[in-house]
Design an enzyme around this catalytic site. Structure first.
Site, short mmCIF file in Angstrom:
data_model
loop_
_atom_site.label_atom_id
_atom_site.label_comp_id
_atom_site.label_asym_id
_atom_site.label_seq_id
_atom_site.Cartn_x
_atom_site.Cartn_y
_atom_site.Cartn_z
N ASP A 83 -19.24 15.49 17.57
CA ASP A 83 -19.88 14.71 16.45
C ASP A 83 -20.02 13.37 16.63
O ASP A 83 -19.29 12.62 17.22
CB ASP A 83 -19.53 15.36 15.09
CG ASP A 83 -20.44 14.92 14.00
OD1 ASP A 83 -21.41 14.72 13.96
OD2 ASP A 83 -19.72 14.46 12.91
N SER A 84 -20.99 12.67 15.90
CA SER A 84 -21.08 11.32 15.65
C SER A 84 -19.94 10.71 14.98
O SER A 84 -19.53 9.47 15.27
CB SER A 84 -22.30 10.93 15.04
OG SER A 84 -22.17 11.20 13.69
N TYR B 91 -25.47 8.25 13.60
CA TYR B 91 -26.76 8.96 14.23
C TYR B 91 -27.80 8.72 13.63
O TYR B 91 -28.86 8.62 13.82
CB TYR B 91 -26.56 10.24 14.80
CG TYR B 91 -25.57 10.41 16.31
CD1 TYR B 91 -24.83 9.29 16.57
CD2 TYR B 91 -25.62 11.48 16.85
CE1 TYR B 91 -24.01 9.27 17.86
CE2 TYR B 91 -24.81 11.88 17.97
CZ TYR B 91 -24.03 10.72 18.38
OH TYR B 91 -23.25 10.56 19.61
N GLY B 92 -27.83 9.13 12.26
CA GLY B 92 -29.05 8.99 11.24
C GLY B 92 -29.62 7.73 11.22
O GLY B 92 -30.87 7.77 10.99
N CYS C 229 -23.23 18.57 15.03
CA CYS C 229 -23.98 17.49 14.39
C CYS C 229 -25.66 17.88 14.25
O CYS C 229 -25.99 18.00 15.28
CB CYS C 229 -23.78 16.02 15.31
SG CYS C 229 -24.89 14.87 14.61
N ASN C 230 -26.30 17.87 13.16
CA ASN C 230 -27.45 18.41 12.95
C ASN C 230 -28.42 17.34 13.55
O ASN C 230 -29.55 17.47 14.16
CB ASN C 230 -27.87 18.65 11.65
CG ASN C 230 -27.32 19.72 10.90
OD1 ASN C 230 -27.61 20.65 10.67
ND2 ASN C 230 -25.71 19.62 10.51
N CYS D 69 -26.00 18.23 7.16
CA CYS D 69 -25.13 17.51 7.79
C CYS D 69 -23.75 17.73 7.76
O CYS D 69 -23.12 18.01 6.79
CB CYS D 69 -25.30 15.62 7.47
SG CYS D 69 -24.14 14.60 7.94
#
Ligand code: DGL
Length: 265
Positions: free
Chosen positions: A11-12, A43-44, A75-76, A192
């Site tokens: 994930d981030s 990341y968003g 992670c979406n 998320c």
């Protein structure tokens, strides 16, 4: 496949721990490597091109370093972009995390569903296509939150996060007349992986009760299906946790429940 299998969860940041926790529940025997790309968090806030250019080669390096039997992109914001690139480039099986729009719309009684994700995830063509294909007559409201992932990280790290900050990010999910239980939003998709870290607060601060859809149990079932039944041999090496920034993690004990009681090295 190695025995016990090695599962790499990526994930981030710390959000993927909410997915890891479920996977550990179904495969307690496996060896876990959790990687938080904190050097590039959040990341968003990055463009689609930047995320693809960052994640695809990084996953290649992680596969070379850890030889996982399976990789979970928890992670979406990344999964809605990189899964096809990863599957094209690498032989390892991958499981992604994408907004659970289909089950949410199938179960909504009032036909009002909100999708709470990062600004990146709600903008994606992938997410829009899920709504076109699976809304099943529901009115779907996309809510892109700029801050909630960072607030979740801060809260897990013991930082001061006020109710007011969380409520402000949450408010646009609640559509309709709060007094009319037949027409207001009744289902919120947690799109998320960071958000379930704030679950208690989300429930407490919601203007009215809703169903919160967390995809982690479904992801864990998919991992279990792909890996097959647990063997007799269990991992005793302990789990690993890696931050791409190289910072040492001081959260070991607080993270234990996510690792099924193990202290991540
Ligand atoms: N945990 C990530 C997700 O599921 C995103 C958080 C971020 O880096 O912005 O989308």
């Amino acid at each position: 496949m190695s025995v016990p299998p090695t599962i790499l969860v990526f994930d981030s940041g710390l959000g993927g721990l909410t997915v890891l926790r479920e996977i550990v529940g179904t495969r307690p025997d496996a060896h876990y490597v959790y990687v938080a790309d904190d050097a590039f968090f959040p990341y968003g806030h990055h463009s689609e091109e930047q995320i693809i250019a960052r994640v695809v080669p990084l996953i290649g390096e992680l596969i070379a370093a850890h030889a996982p039997d399976l990789v979970v992109i928890a992670c979406n914001t990344a999964s809605t972009l990189v899964m096809s690139h990863l599957r094209e480039r690498y032989q390892v099986p991958f499981v992604g995390t994408v907004p659970a729009i289909k089950p949410a719309c199938a179960s909504s009684q009032t036909k009002r569903v909100s999708v709470l994700g990062t600004k990146g995830t709600v903008k994606r063509e992938y997410t829009r296509a899920l709504i076109r294909d699976f809304a099943q007559g529901c009115e779907v409201t996309l809510v892109g939150s700029a801050e909630l992932a960072s607030l979740a990280e801060a809260a897990l790290s013991g930082g001061d996060v006020s109710d007011r900050q969380v409520s402000a990010e949450l408010a646009p999910c609640f559509v309709g007349d709060g007094a009319d239980g037949l027409s207001r939003t009744d289902t919120v998709v947690l799109a998320c992986t960071h958000y379930p870290l704030l679950m208690d607060r989300l429930v407490r601060l919601a203007p009215w009760p809703v169903d919160w859809i967390d995809p982690a149990p479904a992801i864990a079932r998919r991992v279990a299906d792909l890996l097959g039944r647990p063997g007799g041999e269990a991992d005793h090496a302990g789990a690993e946790m890696i931050f791409t920034s190289g910072r040492p993690h001081t959260l070991n004990r607080a993270l234990m429940p996510f690792f099924g009681g193990r202290v991540p090295a």
